[in-house]
Design a protein around this motif. Structure first.
Motif, PDB file in Angstrom:
ATOM      1  N   ALA A  76      41.600  48.544  53.582  1.00 54.47           N
ATOM      2  CA  ALA A  76      40.539  49.209  52.823  1.00 54.47           C
ATOM      3  C   ALA A  76      39.676  48.217  52.046  1.00 54.47           C
ATOM      4  O   ALA A  76      38.444  48.233  52.166  1.00 54.47           O
ATOM      5  CB  ALA A  76      41.123  50.274  51.902  1.00 54.47           C
ATOM      6  N   PRO A  77      40.249  47.318  51.216  1.00 54.89           N
ATOM      7  CA  PRO A  77      39.396  46.365  50.515  1.00 54.89           C
ATOM      8  C   PRO A  77      38.706  45.379  51.449  1.00 54.89           C
ATOM      9  O   PRO A  77      37.602  44.912  51.160  1.00 54.89           O
ATOM     10  CB  PRO A  77      40.350  45.649  49.550  1.00 54.89           C
ATOM     11  CG  PRO A  77      41.711  45.903  50.089  1.00 54.89           C
ATOM     12  CD  PRO A  77      41.654  47.221  50.771  1.00 54.89           C
ATOM     13  N   LEU A  78      39.334  45.073  52.589  1.00 57.12           N
ATOM     14  CA  LEU A  78      38.672  44.182  53.542  1.00 57.12           C
ATOM     15  C   LEU A  78      37.412  44.831  54.093  1.00 57.12           C
ATOM     16  O   LEU A  78      36.356  44.197  54.176  1.00 57.12           O
ATOM     17  CB  LEU A  78      39.625  43.830  54.678  1.00 57.12           C
ATOM     18  CG  LEU A  78      39.047  42.868  55.719  1.00 57.12           C
ATOM     19  CD1 LEU A  78      38.782  41.495  55.115  1.00 57.12           C
ATOM     20  CD2 LEU A  78      39.962  42.756  56.935  1.00 57.12           C
ATOM     21  N   LEU A  79      37.491  46.096  54.461  1.00 57.79           N
ATOM     22  CA  LEU A  79      36.311  46.783  54.980  1.00 57.79           C
ATOM     23  C   LEU A  79      35.235  46.934  53.916  1.00 57.79           C
ATOM     24  O   LEU A  79      34.040  46.842  54.207  1.00 57.79           O
ATOM     25  CB  LEU A  79      36.711  48.145  55.538  1.00 57.79           C
ATOM     26  CG  LEU A  79      37.585  48.115  56.792  1.00 57.79           C
ATOM     27  CD1 LEU A  79      37.949  49.534  57.223  1.00 57.79           C
ATOM     28  CD2 LEU A  79      36.915  47.356  57.933  1.00 57.79           C
ATOM     29  N   VAL A 132      35.322  36.662  52.604  1.00 63.61           N
ATOM     30  CA  VAL A 132      34.381  37.421  53.427  1.00 63.61           C
ATOM     31  C   VAL A 132      32.970  37.068  52.967  1.00 63.61           C
ATOM     32  O   VAL A 132      32.644  37.222  51.778  1.00 63.61           O
ATOM     33  CB  VAL A 132      34.611  38.937  53.306  1.00 63.61           C
ATOM     34  CG1 VAL A 132      33.672  39.689  54.244  1.00 63.61           C
ATOM     35  CG2 VAL A 132      36.067  39.298  53.605  1.00 63.61           C
ATOM     36  N   THR A 133      32.131  36.606  53.887  1.00 60.93           N
ATOM     37  CA  THR A 133      30.792  36.165  53.502  1.00 60.93           C
ATOM     38  C   THR A 133      29.937  35.976  54.753  1.00 60.93           C
ATOM     39  O   THR A 133      30.321  36.381  55.843  1.00 60.93           O
ATOM     40  CB  THR A 133      30.879  34.864  52.674  1.00 60.93           C
ATOM     41  OG1 THR A 133      29.602  34.558  52.129  1.00 60.93           O
ATOM     42  CG2 THR A 133      31.391  33.700  53.488  1.00 60.93           C
ATOM     43  N   THR A 134      28.781  35.363  54.583  1.00 62.26           N
ATOM     44  CA  THR A 134      27.916  35.000  55.705  1.00 62.26           C
ATOM     45  C   THR A 134      27.728  33.483  55.713  1.00 62.26           C
ATOM     46  O   THR A 134      27.906  32.824  54.673  1.00 62.26           O
ATOM     47  CB  THR A 134      26.539  35.660  55.581  1.00 62.26           C
ATOM     48  OG1 THR A 134      25.859  35.119  54.433  1.00 62.26           O
ATOM     49  CG2 THR A 134      26.662  37.176  55.435  1.00 62.26           C
ATOM     50  N   PRO A 135      27.352  32.895  56.833  1.00 60.12           N
ATOM     51  CA  PRO A 135      27.055  31.462  56.850  1.00 60.12           C
ATOM     52  C   PRO A 135      25.971  31.071  55.841  1.00 60.12           C
ATOM     53  O   PRO A 135      26.040  30.002  55.228  1.00 60.12           O
ATOM     54  CB  PRO A 135      26.601  31.210  58.289  1.00 60.12           C
ATOM     55  CG  PRO A 135      27.324  32.243  59.088  1.00 60.12           C
ATOM     56  CD  PRO A 135      27.331  33.458  58.211  1.00 60.12           C
ATOM     57  N   ARG A 136      24.986  31.931  55.652  1.00 65.61           N
ATOM     58  CA  ARG A 136      23.917  31.626  54.702  1.00 65.61           C
ATOM     59  C   ARG A 136      24.476  31.505  53.280  1.00 65.61           C
ATOM     60  O   ARG A 136      24.154  30.552  52.549  1.00 65.61           O
ATOM     61  CB  ARG A 136      22.834  32.698  54.757  1.00 65.61           C
ATOM     62  CG  ARG A 136      21.589  32.359  53.928  1.00 65.61           C
ATOM     63  CD  ARG A 136      20.595  33.512  53.913  1.00 65.61           C
ATOM     64  NE  ARG A 136      20.205  33.937  55.263  1.00 65.61           N
ATOM     65  CZ  ARG A 136      19.283  33.338  55.985  1.00 65.61           C
ATOM     66  NH1 ARG A 136      18.642  32.275  55.504  1.00 65.61           N
ATOM     67  NH2 ARG A 136      18.977  33.800  57.186  1.00 65.61           N
ATOM     68  N   HIS A 173      37.571  42.903  45.462  1.00 64.87           N
ATOM     69  CA  HIS A 173      37.735  44.306  45.819  1.00 64.87           C
ATOM     70  C   HIS A 173      39.198  44.670  45.600  1.00 64.87           C
ATOM     71  O   HIS A 173      40.101  43.948  46.030  1.00 64.87           O
ATOM     72  CB  HIS A 173      37.319  44.534  47.271  1.00 64.87           C
ATOM     73  CG  HIS A 173      35.886  44.203  47.527  1.00 64.87           C
ATOM     74  ND1 HIS A 173      34.887  45.152  47.519  1.00 64.87           N
ATOM     75  CD2 HIS A 173      35.271  43.008  47.752  1.00 64.87           C
ATOM     76  CE1 HIS A 173      33.720  44.566  47.752  1.00 64.87           C
ATOM     77  NE2 HIS A 173      33.930  43.267  47.891  1.00 64.87           N
ATOM     78  N   ASP A 174      39.424  45.783  44.945  1.00 64.42           N
ATOM     79  CA  ASP A 174      40.763  46.145  44.494  1.00 64.42           C
ATOM     80  C   ASP A 174      41.728  46.316  45.665  1.00 64.42           C
ATOM     81  O   ASP A 174      41.467  47.078  46.601  1.00 64.42           O
ATOM     82  CB  ASP A 174      40.703  47.447  43.689  1.00 64.42           C
ATOM     83  CG  ASP A 174      42.050  47.790  43.080  1.00 64.42           C
ATOM     84  OD1 ASP A 174      42.646  46.898  42.441  1.00 64.42           O
ATOM     85  OD2 ASP A 174      42.504  48.936  43.251  1.00 64.42           O
TER      86      ASP A 174
END
Length: 219
Positions: A76-79, A132-136, A173-174
């Motif tokens: 859930a927190p990953l999504l 969790v992120t983007t390359p930018r 995220h919890d």
């Protein structure tokens, strides 16, 4: 599309954890591309593997999960993190509680016990394991410092750089992540001391964006 990057160099004590972690991603993110990354450095350079993996993603705005080979998140927190990461300009940590299972908890998990039911130790202040992120966004604050080699300190230095240069701590995220047991790396010696000294430079630079930028980017 989501890409999962797992820094990985095979070691006997880590194989079971790697296989369990990889299987978790395959089962819970069936549409994701899962890539392992080894930069080839000796000793193993976790920071560089993370950067190399991120650099190989062609779309600078694609959401990427960088996951340690022994760390399983909660879905859930990953999504939530995946949904938020594309436009936030921040790195997301899909947990507020980093649970280290240890040998007993890991054995119970391998025997079939649910992760949330096994014996674990809460690691206060943890800021690694799953990003969790983007390359930018990763590039905007320098990624992780590849001068950290072997074990130690690259994650807390990265956290300081992110906070200072982006004006915010990574967004949490919890929920839980679960780090599986394996043989630990040596936490002493010349390289460990060099890592600790470099981390102290990050601590000194934290009050100043200019000082942090110079440390991270060499400007």
């Amino acid at each position: 599309m989501v890409t999962v990057i797992i820094p990985w160099r095979p070691q006997p004590s880590r194989l079971a954890a790697f296989e369990a972690t990889s299987e978790w991603y395959r089962a819970n993110l069936p549409g994701a591309e899962i890539r392992t990354v080894d930069s080839g450095d000796v000793p193993f350079n976790l920071a560089r593997c993370r950067n190399v993996g991120m650099d190989a993603v062609a779309d600078p705005d694609e959401v990427v999960i960088i996951g340690d080979a022994d760390t399983i998140p909660s879905i859930a927190p990953l999504l939530e993190a995946v949904s938020a990461a594309r436009d936030s300009g921040l790195v997301h940590l899909p947990y507020t509680r980093y649970q280290w299972l240890g040998a007993v908890g890991t054995a119970a998990f391998f025997d079939g016990a649910p992760l949330e039911s096994v014996e674990a130790t809460l690691v206060v202040g943890a800021c690694s394991g799953v990003y969790v992120t983007t390359p930018r966004t990763w590039a905007s604050h320098g990624g992780q410092d590849e001068r950290f080699r072997g074990w130690g300190f690259e994650d807390s230095a990265w956290f300081a750089a992110h906070t200072t240069l982006l004006g915010s701590q990574p967004q949490r995220h919890d929920g839980n992540v679960y780090a599986l047991h394996h043989e630990t790396q040596l936490r002493e010696g010349e390289q460990y001391d060099a890592n600790a000294a470099l981390r102290e430079r990050y601590r000194e630079a934290e009050p100043s964006a200019d000082a942090m930028r110079a440390l991270v980017f060499g400007a």
